[in-house]
Design a protein around this motif. Structure first.
Motif, PDB file in Angstrom:
ATOM      1  N   THR A  89      -7.190  -3.159  -3.366  1.00  0.00           N
ATOM      2  CA  THR A  89      -6.780  -4.483  -3.293  1.00  0.00           C
ATOM      3  C   THR A  89      -6.790  -4.800  -5.350  1.00  0.00           C
ATOM      4  OG1 THR A  89      -8.475  -5.006  -1.646  1.00  0.00           O
ATOM      5  CG2 THR A  89      -8.283  -6.676  -3.606  1.00  0.00           C
ATOM      6  N   VAL A  90      -5.704  -5.442  -5.275  1.00  0.00           N
ATOM      7  CA  VAL A  90      -5.318  -5.484  -6.467  1.00  0.00           C
ATOM      8  C   VAL A  90      -6.041  -7.424  -6.968  1.00  0.00           C
ATOM      9  CG1 VAL A  90      -3.731  -6.350  -8.480  1.00  0.00           C
ATOM     10  CG2 VAL A  90      -3.115  -4.416  -6.977  1.00  0.00           C
ATOM     11  N   ARG A  91      -6.490  -7.474  -7.741  1.00  0.00           N
ATOM     12  CA  ARG A  91      -7.201  -8.597  -8.408  1.00  0.00           C
ATOM     13  C   ARG A  91      -6.603  -9.209  -9.636  1.00  0.00           C
ATOM     14  NH1 ARG A  91     -12.505  -5.780  -7.676  1.00  0.00           N
ATOM     15  NH2 ARG A  91     -13.338  -6.318  -5.587  1.00  0.00           N
ATOM     16  N   PHE A  92      -5.947 -10.672  -9.903  1.00  0.00           N
ATOM     17  CA  PHE A  92      -5.002 -10.932 -10.369  1.00  0.00           C
ATOM     18  C   PHE A  92      -5.063 -12.389 -10.946  1.00  0.00           C
ATOM     19  CE2 PHE A  92      -3.135 -10.643  -7.398  1.00  0.00           C
ATOM     20  CZ  PHE A  92      -2.618 -12.009  -6.721  1.00  0.00           C
ATOM     21  N   GLY A  93      -5.051 -12.933 -12.402  1.00  0.00           N
ATOM     22  CA  GLY A  93      -4.607 -14.171 -12.402  1.00  0.00           C
ATOM     23  C   GLY A  93      -5.625 -15.034 -13.314  1.00  0.00           C
ATOM     24  N   LYS A  94      -6.118 -15.800 -13.540  1.00  0.00           N
ATOM     25  CA  LYS A  94      -7.163 -16.352 -14.710  1.00  0.00           C
ATOM     26  C   LYS A  94      -8.611 -15.753 -14.365  1.00  0.00           C
ATOM     27  CE  LYS A  94      -4.557 -20.702 -15.627  1.00  0.00           C
ATOM     28  NZ  LYS A  94      -5.130 -22.484 -15.476  1.00  0.00           N
ATOM     29  N   PRO A  95      -9.575 -14.822 -15.746  1.00  0.00           N
ATOM     30  CA  PRO A  95      -9.908 -14.473 -14.639  1.00  0.00           C
ATOM     31  C   PRO A  95     -11.816 -15.019 -14.238  1.00  0.00           C
ATOM     32  CG  PRO A  95      -9.661 -14.257 -17.470  1.00  0.00           C
ATOM     33  CD  PRO A  95      -8.839 -14.840 -16.868  1.00  0.00           C
ATOM     34  N   ASP A  96     -11.329 -16.180 -14.273  1.00  0.00           N
ATOM     35  CA  ASP A  96     -11.993 -17.171 -13.669  1.00  0.00           C
ATOM     36  C   ASP A  96     -11.540 -17.598 -12.158  1.00  0.00           C
ATOM     37  OD1 ASP A  96     -10.781 -18.318 -14.692  1.00  0.00           O
ATOM     38  OD2 ASP A  96     -12.282 -19.385 -15.270  1.00  0.00           O
ATOM     39  N   GLN A  97     -10.436 -17.115 -11.976  1.00  0.00           N
ATOM     40  CA  GLN A  97     -10.036 -17.877 -10.795  1.00  0.00           C
ATOM     41  C   GLN A  97      -9.136 -16.727 -10.267  1.00  0.00           C
ATOM     42  OE1 GLN A  97      -8.357 -20.830 -11.775  1.00  0.00           O
ATOM     43  NE2 GLN A  97      -9.876 -22.373 -11.852  1.00  0.00           N
ATOM     44  N   LEU A  98      -9.802 -15.169 -10.045  1.00  0.00           N
ATOM     45  CA  LEU A  98      -9.104 -14.830  -9.789  1.00  0.00           C
ATOM     46  C   LEU A  98      -8.121 -14.309  -8.112  1.00  0.00           C
ATOM     47  CD1 LEU A  98     -11.123 -11.127 -10.969  1.00  0.00           C
ATOM     48  CD2 LEU A  98      -9.057 -12.610 -12.177  1.00  0.00           C
ATOM     49  N   GLN A  99      -7.637 -13.883  -7.687  1.00  0.00           N
ATOM     50  CA  GLN A  99      -6.888 -13.749  -6.649  1.00  0.00           C
ATOM     51  C   GLN A  99      -7.005 -12.333  -6.428  1.00  0.00           C
ATOM     52  OE1 GLN A  99      -3.191 -15.752  -6.054  1.00  0.00           O
ATOM     53  NE2 GLN A  99      -3.345 -16.538  -7.917  1.00  0.00           N
ATOM     54  N   GLU A 100      -6.974 -11.419  -4.718  1.00  0.00           N
ATOM     55  CA  GLU A 100      -7.564 -11.054  -4.574  1.00  0.00           C
ATOM     56  C   GLU A 100      -5.875 -10.307  -3.313  1.00  0.00           C
ATOM     57  OE1 GLU A 100     -11.011  -9.495  -3.293  1.00  0.00           O
ATOM     58  OE2 GLU A 100     -11.431  -9.533  -4.955  1.00  0.00           O
ATOM     59  N   LYS A 101      -5.037  -9.139  -3.558  1.00  0.00           N
ATOM     60  CA  LYS A 101      -4.027  -8.770  -2.563  1.00  0.00           C
ATOM     61  C   LYS A 101      -4.510  -7.587  -2.279  1.00  0.00           C
ATOM     62  CE  LYS A 101       0.100  -9.420  -0.929  1.00  0.00           C
ATOM     63  NZ  LYS A 101       0.378  -9.304   0.510  1.00  0.00           N
ATOM     64  N   PHE A 102      -4.401  -7.236  -0.982  1.00  0.00           N
ATOM     65  CA  PHE A 102      -4.430  -5.992  -0.910  1.00  0.00           C
ATOM     66  C   PHE A 102      -3.538  -5.603  -0.588  1.00  0.00           C
ATOM     67  CE2 PHE A 102      -5.270  -2.522   2.784  1.00  0.00           C
ATOM     68  CZ  PHE A 102      -6.121  -1.386   2.247  1.00  0.00           C
ATOM     69  N   PHE A 103      -3.107  -3.707  -1.251  1.00  0.00           N
ATOM     70  CA  PHE A 103      -1.648  -3.692  -0.434  1.00  0.00           C
ATOM     71  C   PHE A 103      -2.620  -1.963   0.349  1.00  0.00           C
ATOM     72  CE2 PHE A 103      -1.540  -5.557  -4.521  1.00  0.00           C
ATOM     73  CZ  PHE A 103      -0.011  -6.656  -3.985  1.00  0.00           C
ATOM     74  N   GLY A 104      -1.609  -1.986   1.767  1.00  0.00           N
ATOM     75  CA  GLY A 104      -1.722  -0.515   2.253  1.00  0.00           C
ATOM     76  C   GLY A 104      -0.824   0.223   2.179  1.00  0.00           C
ATOM     77  N   PRO A 105      -0.594   1.268   3.430  1.00  0.00           N
ATOM     78  CA  PRO A 105       0.430   2.220   3.395  1.00  0.00           C
ATOM     79  C   PRO A 105       1.850   1.845   4.062  1.00  0.00           C
ATOM     80  CG  PRO A 105      -1.527   2.597   5.189  1.00  0.00           C
ATOM     81  CD  PRO A 105      -1.790   1.122   4.808  1.00  0.00           C
ATOM     82  N   GLY A 106       2.706   1.940   3.172  1.00  0.00           N
ATOM     83  CA  GLY A 106       3.960   1.604   2.900  1.00  0.00           C
ATOM     84  C   GLY A 106       4.116   0.581   2.283  1.00  0.00           C
ATOM     85  N   THR A 107       3.494   0.078   1.244  1.00  0.00           N
ATOM     86  CA  THR A 107       3.942  -0.569   0.534  1.00  0.00           C
ATOM     87  C   THR A 107       4.723   0.286  -0.230  1.00  0.00           C
ATOM     88  OG1 THR A 107       1.089  -0.589   0.175  1.00  0.00           O
ATOM     89  CG2 THR A 107       2.554  -2.376   1.653  1.00  0.00           C
ATOM     90  N   TYR A 108       5.139  -1.115  -1.930  1.00  0.00           N
ATOM     91  CA  TYR A 108       5.226  -0.780  -2.918  1.00  0.00           C
ATOM     92  C   TYR A 108       5.020  -1.969  -3.688  1.00  0.00           C
ATOM     93  CZ  TYR A 108       9.048   2.000  -0.667  1.00  0.00           C
ATOM     94  OH  TYR A 108       9.426   2.768  -0.447  1.00  0.00           O
ATOM     95  N   VAL A 109       3.840  -1.036  -5.341  1.00  0.00           N
ATOM     96  CA  VAL A 109       3.410  -2.227  -6.688  1.00  0.00           C
ATOM     97  C   VAL A 109       3.629  -1.023  -7.455  1.00  0.00           C
ATOM     98  CG1 VAL A 109       1.075  -2.980  -6.670  1.00  0.00           C
ATOM     99  CG2 VAL A 109       1.847  -2.454  -4.615  1.00  0.00           C
TER     100      VAL A 109
END
Length: 130
Positions: free
Chosen positions: A75-95
């Motif tokens: 999982t990657v956490r991104f955005g404003k530090p006090d409002q982080l969004q999360e997105k999980f990246f599994g098999p077959g994904t490119y990041v």
């Protein structure tokens, strides 16, 4: 032309350069022309890193860290530090990570760990449509 969908963590246009997620279609042959280094990685389950930036390369300066997930995920956490969004990246994904300014991103490896190929690419990817 064959393309792959790449999830890119990059800096937004704000003065604070918060990290954001942009999804772009890219030609894998072009990506291969930018490779400086390639390594296979296996990271144990639940490994976590707090907010950090995509570091510059000692020789090449700004680089993009391009990852193909083969098994497990993270999982990657991104955005404003006090409002982080999360997105999980599994098999077959490119990041790809190129947020070398601002507050950066965080990550958490999933319960199965992650097995991935990491390619260090010279420079930052062009996110403008072709």
């Amino acid at each position: 032309m064959v393309t792959i969908s790449v999830n890119v963590i990059c800096c937004d246009d704000s003065a604070d350069k918060y990290s954001q997620l942009v999804v772009v279609d890219m030609d894998p042959a072009h990506i291969d022309t930018l490779v400086v280094d390639t390594m296979e990685q296996k990271i144990e389950a639940n490994a976590e890193r707090g907010l950090h930036n995509a570091a510059h390369h000692d020789e090449h300066g700004p680089v993009t860290y391009f990852q193909e997930v083969h098994a497990g995920g993270f999982t990657v956490r991104f955005g404003k530090p006090d409002q982080l969004q999360e997105k999980f990246f599994g098999p077959g994904t490119y990041v790809a990570f190129m947020d070398d300014e601002g507050t950066g991103h965080g990550s958490l490896v999933g319960p199965e760990g992650v097995r991935r190929t990491l390619k260090v690419l010279k420079g930052h990817l062009d996110l403008k449509p072709a």
